[in-house]
Scaffold this motif. Structure first.
Motif, mmCIF file in Angstrom:
data_model
loop_
_atom_site.group_PDB
_atom_site.id
_atom_site.type_symbol
_atom_site.label_atom_id
_atom_site.label_comp_id
_atom_site.label_asym_id
_atom_site.label_seq_id
_atom_site.Cartn_x
_atom_site.Cartn_y
_atom_site.Cartn_z
ATOM 1 N N ASN A 41 43.732 -22.682 48.171
ATOM 2 C CA ASN A 41 44.190 -21.590 49.194
ATOM 3 C C ASN A 41 42.766 -21.162 49.911
ATOM 4 O O ASN A 41 42.570 -20.319 50.929
ATOM 5 N N ASN A 44 43.114 -21.793 53.941
ATOM 6 C CA ASN A 44 43.813 -20.562 54.754
ATOM 7 C C ASN A 44 42.906 -19.445 54.650
ATOM 8 O O ASN A 44 42.715 -18.646 55.828
ATOM 9 N N TYR A 45 42.135 -19.176 53.780
ATOM 10 C CA TYR A 45 41.309 -18.118 53.437
ATOM 11 C C TYR A 45 40.102 -18.057 54.551
ATOM 12 O O TYR A 45 39.960 -17.114 55.249
ATOM 13 N N LYS A 47 40.263 -20.116 57.512
ATOM 14 C CA LYS A 47 40.926 -19.969 58.742
ATOM 15 C C LYS A 47 41.205 -18.350 59.195
ATOM 16 O O LYS A 47 40.889 -18.079 60.295
ATOM 17 N N GLN A 48 41.582 -17.796 58.367
ATOM 18 C CA GLN A 48 41.969 -16.335 58.594
ATOM 19 C C GLN A 48 40.647 -15.540 58.790
ATOM 20 O O GLN A 48 40.738 -14.553 59.755
ATOM 21 N N PHE A 49 39.580 -15.962 57.795
ATOM 22 C CA PHE A 49 38.221 -15.316 58.356
ATOM 23 C C PHE A 49 37.667 -15.427 59.594
ATOM 24 O O PHE A 49 37.111 -14.901 60.275
ATOM 25 N N ASP A 51 39.316 -16.644 62.314
ATOM 26 C CA ASP A 51 39.832 -16.120 63.464
ATOM 27 C C ASP A 51 39.930 -14.694 63.494
ATOM 28 O O ASP A 51 40.258 -13.845 64.483
ATOM 29 N N SER A 52 39.359 -13.778 62.549
ATOM 30 C CA SER A 52 39.252 -12.322 62.633
ATOM 31 C C SER A 52 37.800 -11.818 63.336
ATOM 32 O O SER A 52 37.044 -12.909 63.796
ATOM 33 N N ARG A 57 31.463 -10.778 55.237
ATOM 34 C CA ARG A 57 32.219 -10.190 54.117
ATOM 35 C C ARG A 57 31.148 -9.242 53.457
ATOM 36 O O ARG A 57 30.185 -9.651 53.041
#
Length: 273
Positions: A41, A44-45, A47-49, A51-52, A57
């Protein structure tokens, strides 16, 4: 790390934590430092971060995972990830903290919170939490269970006659022998004083009474020696109740307690439902 999550910088602290030298790890994927189940995972984690709009964090959003040292040993870490742009390219910084000592300290506190110091059994606090959980399972899946309430007969007389240290030995012996009779999945706890309570998952009333009688018989055969090496015998009365659709956590304990009093009122050293 670069955009492909390959390690570009590995500082001295990272070398100490993971056991790798920087030369061994530079250019390798960050997933090499993760336990295998977390690797799938990770892409994906990230990539999401990436693109945000979030740049890092924050402390509250830290994710704790198991990391892997060079020697294959696993340890818990906290990771805080930030992203930066260098010459139009995204790169990432991961701040990694070894939290092994913190986790061990928390587990020690939890054990102390949930354990009876004298007998080593679970205490009332732990039992109450387990009872809530298993009663919810009953209402969701219909998994039946029973509660056993124990009271050592005439225990005050033991304390008055032989002293509290011998009374403590009696409580410890009861806990030890009862644990030998019940299953590993059963939960035995000290309820308070000379009262104990047990939770028997996936057990109907008839089977629970059979277990209770085996415990009663085992306890009646036990002997604790007084300070003068005089044999001290003891017995236990037991109340048994099976959880029903009308029960909650309070009512099932009350019904087991009522059954216990019926056992004591009918002569002690008995099992009643």
């Amino acid at each position: 790390m670069d955009a492909q999550q390959n390690i570009q910088l590995f500082n001295n602290a990272a070398e100490k934590i993971f056991g790798y030298s920087a030369d061994e790890i530079l250019g390798q994927s960050i997933t090499r430092l993760m336990k295998e189940k977390f690797r799938a995972n990770h892409g994906n984690y990230i990539k999401q971060f990436a693109d945000s709009d979030i740049q890092s964090r924050d402390m509250i959003s830290r994710v704790m995972i198991l990391a892997v040292k060079k020697d294959g040993s696993e340890f818990p870490v906290e990771i805080t990830i930030s992203k930066i742009s260098i010459n139009g390219k995204k790169e990432f910084t991961a701040i990694i903290r070894d939290v092994s000592n913190r986790i061990a300290f928390i587990e020690k506190l939890q054990h102390k919170l949930n354990t009876d110091n004298l007998t080593g059994l679970n205490n009332r606090n732990y039992f109450d939490g387990q009872l809530v959980e298993i009663s919810q399972q009953y209402k969701r899946f219909g998994h039946t269970f029973c509660v056993l309430m124990f009271d050592l007969d005439k225990f005050k007389m033991v304390n008055d006659t032989y002293g509290h240290p011998i009374g403590d030995k009696v409580l410890q012996e009861f806990a030890k022998k009862t644990k030998q009779v019940i299953r590993e999945v059963d939960i035995l706890a000290r309820f308070g004083g000379e009262e104990f309570i047990a939770l028997l998952p996936n057990t109907r009333l008839k089977a629970a009474k059979e277990v209770a009688n085996r415990i009663r018989q085992r306890i009646s055969q036990q002997i604790v020696l007084s300070q003068d090496h005089e044999p001290v015998t003891f017995t236990v009365s037991i109340g048994v109740a099976e959880f029903s659709p009308h029960d909650d956590t309070e009512s099932i304990i009350k019904r087991a307690d009522d059954a216990l009093y019926r056992a004591k009122n009918s002569g002690r050293n008995r099992v009643s439902d």
